[in-house]
Design a protein around this motif. Structure first.
Motif, mmCIF file in Angstrom:
data_model
loop_
_atom_site.group_PDB
_atom_site.id
_atom_site.type_symbol
_atom_site.label_atom_id
_atom_site.label_comp_id
_atom_site.label_asym_id
_atom_site.label_seq_id
_atom_site.Cartn_x
_atom_site.Cartn_y
_atom_site.Cartn_z
ATOM 1 N N ASP A 39 33.526 40.829 39.631
ATOM 2 C CA ASP A 39 33.301 39.881 38.804
ATOM 3 C C ASP A 39 34.900 40.987 38.403
ATOM 4 O O ASP A 39 34.563 41.864 37.571
ATOM 5 C CB ASP A 39 32.613 39.597 38.497
ATOM 6 C CG ASP A 39 32.762 38.887 37.409
ATOM 7 O OD1 ASP A 39 33.975 38.533 36.507
ATOM 8 O OD2 ASP A 39 32.084 38.126 36.948
ATOM 9 N N GLU A 40 36.241 40.194 38.643
ATOM 10 C CA GLU A 40 37.153 40.934 38.049
ATOM 11 C C GLU A 40 38.499 40.035 37.631
ATOM 12 O O GLU A 40 38.761 38.537 37.975
ATOM 13 C CB GLU A 40 37.892 41.961 39.364
ATOM 14 C CG GLU A 40 38.532 42.887 38.675
ATOM 15 C CD GLU A 40 39.631 43.047 39.831
ATOM 16 O OE1 GLU A 40 39.784 44.552 39.899
ATOM 17 O OE2 GLU A 40 40.190 42.273 40.723
ATOM 18 N N ARG A 59 40.600 35.160 37.565
ATOM 19 C CA ARG A 59 39.421 36.293 37.642
ATOM 20 C C ARG A 59 38.409 35.526 39.736
ATOM 21 O O ARG A 59 39.466 34.328 39.612
ATOM 22 C CB ARG A 59 38.204 35.147 36.540
ATOM 23 C CG ARG A 59 37.337 35.729 36.909
ATOM 24 C CD ARG A 59 36.129 35.271 35.853
ATOM 25 N NE ARG A 59 34.756 35.885 36.000
ATOM 26 C CZ ARG A 59 33.650 35.299 34.908
ATOM 27 N NH1 ARG A 59 33.890 34.042 34.411
ATOM 28 N NH2 ARG A 59 32.869 35.683 35.111
ATOM 29 N N ALA A 60 38.272 36.137 40.046
ATOM 30 C CA ALA A 60 37.277 36.407 40.921
ATOM 31 C C ALA A 60 36.141 37.306 41.778
ATOM 32 O O ALA A 60 35.950 38.176 40.777
ATOM 33 C CB ALA A 60 39.052 37.184 42.471
ATOM 34 N N ILE A 74 35.338 33.729 44.732
ATOM 35 C CA ILE A 74 35.271 32.724 44.193
ATOM 36 C C ILE A 74 36.468 33.222 43.164
ATOM 37 O O ILE A 74 36.581 34.249 42.825
ATOM 38 C CB ILE A 74 34.007 31.955 43.534
ATOM 39 C CG1 ILE A 74 32.880 31.767 44.064
ATOM 40 C CG2 ILE A 74 34.353 30.474 43.313
ATOM 41 C CD1 ILE A 74 31.228 31.998 43.610
ATOM 42 N N TRP A 75 38.104 31.743 42.663
ATOM 43 C CA TRP A 75 39.153 32.992 43.178
ATOM 44 C C TRP A 75 39.434 31.395 41.254
ATOM 45 O O TRP A 75 39.163 30.281 42.326
ATOM 46 C CB TRP A 75 39.807 32.507 43.551
ATOM 47 C CG TRP A 75 40.711 33.533 43.784
ATOM 48 C CD1 TRP A 75 40.662 35.002 44.301
ATOM 49 C CD2 TRP A 75 42.125 33.785 43.150
ATOM 50 N NE1 TRP A 75 41.570 35.711 44.106
ATOM 51 C CE2 TRP A 75 43.039 34.676 43.297
ATOM 52 C CE3 TRP A 75 43.019 32.513 42.868
ATOM 53 C CZ2 TRP A 75 44.322 35.073 42.415
ATOM 54 C CZ3 TRP A 75 43.778 33.208 41.895
ATOM 55 C CH2 TRP A 75 44.853 33.987 42.176
ATOM 56 N N GLN A 76 39.511 31.438 39.907
ATOM 57 C CA GLN A 76 39.907 31.253 39.420
ATOM 58 C C GLN A 76 41.846 31.244 39.266
ATOM 59 O O GLN A 76 41.825 32.498 37.999
ATOM 60 C CB GLN A 76 39.300 30.510 38.553
ATOM 61 C CG GLN A 76 39.843 30.151 36.707
ATOM 62 C CD GLN A 76 38.730 30.066 35.599
ATOM 63 O OE1 GLN A 76 38.031 30.541 36.029
ATOM 64 N NE2 GLN A 76 39.347 29.131 34.595
ATOM 65 N N GLY A 258 45.107 30.386 46.302
ATOM 66 C CA GLY A 258 43.933 30.487 45.041
ATOM 67 C C GLY A 258 44.381 29.434 44.258
ATOM 68 O O GLY A 258 43.016 29.106 43.082
ATOM 69 N N GLU A 259 44.982 28.301 44.078
ATOM 70 C CA GLU A 259 44.945 26.829 43.718
ATOM 71 C C GLU A 259 43.609 26.285 44.788
ATOM 72 O O GLU A 259 43.002 26.679 45.255
ATOM 73 C CB GLU A 259 45.857 25.651 43.754
ATOM 74 C CG GLU A 259 47.098 26.857 42.813
ATOM 75 C CD GLU A 259 47.773 25.746 42.426
ATOM 76 O OE1 GLU A 259 47.878 24.801 41.646
ATOM 77 O OE2 GLU A 259 49.187 26.127 43.051
#
Length: 364
Positions: A39-40, A59-60, A74-76, A258-259
């Protein structure tokens, strides 16, 4: 001595979402992905070809289901509100249309999801006579839940309704080129089915009466390597629109990696150097290569090398050479893959130690 690349299976499918913590809670509830490998929060510095030439803060979270199968990255985006496509994504659009999730009992899983209030379709049957249905997450991402009974596709028994990622449904522009890519680059050499029809499940997703060529691929050789028992077998379903009246789009056209949507299919591999040569020889060279950009790359508490190339229609394929995985971070216990024979699966007890990475919730 490894003289060829080893593909252990699908490590994860990348999913762009609006809120990582909210998405993780939903995926945990419905797909049992409660083991958090990393979680980074950090800039994505190496994806410049796909992020407008600039590093983007993100954040991934990599989360997996220990019953077996690939996980989710999961990518934001954190610099701006991630955008959805400005058109309705339809079957046949180029890119990852749906993520395949395996379950042992499609009817029971369908009933459970309905009781939980999820947006599900009816149950269909594929050419292998397996039941499947679709469900959408709160961000609109479409998942195909397919019944898989083969014991070799599962790592452990549990009380979760599904396993992890089993594959992907991918829209392509040229079916023959796509088949060759997934066969030669990724080992999907077995054609389970090759049909042309106005498939009922696709018609009900916004393409009534339109014909598609639909090819289901699998790998005839059993996957090998450290995580092969956990990740298991997988399949790729290719869809080409033949007479769709609406324009066929590239799903991530005019948007950043990443969108919102499915970003990539990622494979756990060993011997990145040989894989690089293979990709170049096939005419699909790496477009991103962490080894050449930064040999000491790390992803939070995990470490490894990664690279990307594209299938003939531009779908992103990622390759990760995992070198270190946290098992019990608070005690400084990590799984160092360099110490093990890359050709052999890790012992089951060692993979089950990943249960110590499980979380009951994820901080916002």
């Amino acid at each position: 001595m490894i003289d060829e690349p080893i593909i252990s299976g699908i490590q994860q499918v990348g999913i762009g979402v609006r809120d990582v913590a909210k998405a993780w809670r939903w995926y945990n509830e419905f797909f049992g992905t409660d083991a958090v490998i990393f979680d980074e929060k950090a800039p994505a510095e190496y994806m410049l070809p796909y992020t407008g030439g600039k590093p983007r803060n993100r954040r991934a979270v990599l989360a997996i289901n220990l019953q077996g199968g690939g996980g989710f990255e999961i990518w934001q985006h954190r610099d701006f509100e991630p955008r959805a496509a400005d058109f309705k994504v339809l079957p046949g659009d180029y890119g990852i249309y749906s993520c395949k999730i395996k379950c042992r009992d499609a009817a029971a899983t369908h009933k459970l999801f309905m009781e939980k209030g999820a947006s599900v379709t009816e149950i269909y049957q594929d050419p292998l006579h397996r039941d499947f249905f679709y469900v959408r997450d709160p961000d609109g991402n479409l998942f195909q839940i397919v019944e898989v009974e083969n014991p070799s596709c599962w790592f452990a028994k549990g009380n979760k309704p599904t396993g992890g990622v089993y594959g992907a449904v991918i829209g392509v522009a040229d079916m023959e080129k796509a088949i060759a890519f997934y066969r030669d680059m990724l080992g999907y050499d077995k054609v389970y089915s090759d049909q042309v029809s106005d498939f009922k499940d696709l018609s009900q997703q916004g393409t009534p009466g339109c014909r598609f060529r639909r090819v289901l691929l699998a790998h005839s050789k059993e996957r090998t390597g450290g995580f092969s028992r956990l990740l298991g077998a997988s399949e790729i379903e290719l869809i080409q629109a033949l007479d769709r009246p609406s324009p066929v789009h590239k799903i991530f056209a005019d948007r950043f990696w990443g969108e919102l949507g499915f970003i990539q299919v990622c494979y756990d591999i060993r011997n990145m150097d040989f894989l690089r040569k293979k990709a170049e020889g096939l005419g699909y060279p790496f477009t991103v290569d962490s080894v050449r950009q930064n040999p000491n790359f790390g992803m939070g508490d995990a470490a490894g090398n990664f690279a990307y190339n594209e299938d003939p229609s531009g779908t992103l394929i990622e390759y990760v050479e995992t070198l270190r995985v946290p098992v019990m971070k608070k005690w400084g216990i990590f799984l160092n893959l360099k110490r093990f024979n890359a050709n052999k699966p890790l012992p089951g007890w060692m993979l089950k130690a990943l249960r110590f990475t499980r979380k009951k919730d994820l901080a916002d």
